[in-house]
Design an enzyme around this catalytic site. Sequence first.
Site, PDB file in Angstrom:
ATOM      1  CG  ASP A  92      -0.262  -0.012   2.523  1.00 43.00           C
ATOM      2  OD1 ASP A  92       0.931   0.301   2.566  1.00 43.00           O
ATOM      3  OD2 ASP A  92      -0.916  -0.330   3.531  1.00 43.00           O
ATOM      4  CB  SER A  93       0.239   4.606  -1.207  1.00 39.57           C
ATOM      5  OG  SER A  93      -0.852   5.096  -0.434  1.00 39.57           O
ATOM      6  N   GLY A  94       0.903   3.915   2.023  1.00 35.28           N
ATOM      7  CA  GLY A  94       1.204   4.578   3.298  1.00 35.28           C
ATOM      8  C   GLY A  94       0.218   5.662   3.673  1.00 35.28           C
ATOM      9  CG  PHE A  96      -5.827   3.711   5.818  1.00 34.79           C
ATOM     10  CD1 PHE A  96      -7.087   4.289   5.813  1.00 34.79           C
ATOM     11  CD2 PHE A  96      -5.534   2.774   6.801  1.00 34.79           C
ATOM     12  CE1 PHE A  96      -8.049   3.935   6.764  1.00 34.79           C
ATOM     13  CE2 PHE A  96      -6.478   2.411   7.752  1.00 34.79           C
ATOM     14  CZ  PHE A  96      -7.747   3.002   7.728  1.00 34.79           C
ATOM     15  CD  GLN A 189      -9.978   7.475  -1.362  1.00 30.20           C
ATOM     16  OE1 GLN A 189     -11.085   7.424  -0.807  1.00 30.20           O
ATOM     17  NE2 GLN A 189      -8.928   6.790  -0.892  1.00 30.20           N
ATOM     18  N   GLY A 216     -11.396   4.191   0.521  1.00 31.82           N
ATOM     19  CA  GLY A 216     -12.319   5.005   1.304  1.00 31.82           C
ATOM     20  C   GLY A 216     -13.582   4.298   1.721  1.00 31.82           C
ATOM     21  CG  ASP A 266      -6.083  -5.305   2.113  1.00 31.25           C
ATOM     22  OD1 ASP A 266      -5.723  -4.952   3.251  1.00 31.25           O
ATOM     23  OD2 ASP A 266      -6.632  -4.509   1.312  1.00 31.25           O
ATOM     24  CB  CYS A 304     -11.759 -26.805   8.530  1.00 34.45           C
ATOM     25  SG  CYS A 304     -10.290 -25.786   8.287  1.00 34.45           S
ATOM     26  CB  CYS A 306      -6.634 -25.476   8.786  1.00 33.50           C
ATOM     27  SG  CYS A 306      -7.383 -25.329  10.435  1.00 33.50           S
ATOM     28  CB  CYS A 309      -9.937 -28.150  11.730  1.00 33.86           C
ATOM     29  SG  CYS A 309     -10.649 -26.500  11.971  1.00 33.86           S
ATOM     30  CG  HIS A 335      -9.648 -22.186  11.555  1.00 34.90           C
ATOM     31  ND1 HIS A 335     -10.233 -23.285  10.961  1.00 34.90           N
ATOM     32  CD2 HIS A 335     -10.637 -21.259  11.696  1.00 34.90           C
ATOM     33  CE1 HIS A 335     -11.523 -23.035  10.756  1.00 34.90           C
ATOM     34  NE2 HIS A 335     -11.780 -21.818  11.201  1.00 34.90           N
TER      35      HIS A 335
END
Length: 375
Positions: A92-94, A96, A189, A216, A266, A304, A306, A309, A335
């Site tokens: 990310d650009s920083g 936020f 935005q 945003g 994300d 599951c 994982c 589990c 998990h």
Amino acid sequence: MTPFSFTLEARSGGARLGRIDTARGAIRTPAFMPVGTAATVKAMLPESVAATGADILLGNTYHLMLRPTAERIDRLGGLHRFMNWSKPILTDSGGFQVMSLAGLRKLTEKGVTFKSHIDGSKHELTPERSMEIQRLLGSDIVMAFDECPALPASRDRIAESMQLSMRWAARSRDAFGDRPGHALFGIMQGGLEKDLREESARALTEIGFEGYAIGGLAVGEGQEAMFDCLDYAPGFLPEDRPRYLMGVGKPDDIVGAVKRGVDMMDCVLPSRSGRTGQAWTRRGQVNIKNARHMDDSRPLDEACSCPACRHYSRAYLHHVYRAGEMISGMLLTWHNLHYYQELMQAMRDAIAADAFDAFESAFHAQRAEGDIPPL
């Protein structure tokens, strides 16, 4: 070097199935990107993150520029080598984090000056500096530098901020330069204002980016307002480029976003929840702290595969959380990330079969059942 490209392979309603090709491998979309804020997905080894099915990680420009610094990571061979992750990385650009974490920040046309939340040292972040940091990190997908105003805000404030972000987007594009194999994404935005979102998308499309993010949102406006915005916002962006919804979210947020044409997401939620005793399952959220799990020999989710589990009971997971043992966060994070990647694969399969509506109905019906009854 493999050029960056996006292929749209199928649709089911508004949902899109695709593939992003990068120099470090393919990213299947819709894609969920685990967040590796400070060059690590907390409580996970990189090979464990890969084992959950993740094709790409997110790294954080703000945190890495402060510690250990982008220049040091560059000297040590770049972020992939530094953190032992060979697949694609998006940074990310920083912007936020500057708005949400930094102290005493000052915003001008040039950029933002701020004090580090770590030691109070003073820094400046501009579109040009953000591009330089992300180049030093060596990320495959770079985000344009933008300003993200906290909601609620007045329409005038949102419009002013969006227009500043569009000027910064043009400067980011210029500063990014010619970097074969790497991609720069612009960030739309405009808050919850439809005309401002359209204006922002038009400005970004004129500049031209390899992909486009919807910024945003997921900043406190609520799911209904977010979905109302996503009913139109993705459609303002070019069809032939990936669309990335930043900072989302809960499983039902993700399903709703994919339904509305989003390709990438994300969120820190699966890893943060894992460290605080929360597990996400097909039947909704499970709070492993609760006493009802104390004598429960069953797994979190019997469907599951994982490690948490397959090998451990709810009783054990309850015990190690209550005892403050590190393995608690490790197992629950694994998990949660595994569940998120299984959810993405289920959506990809549903889109390929043109059966997204049926998938969505089954998803909500299973969650409505709630957790398995106590023993």
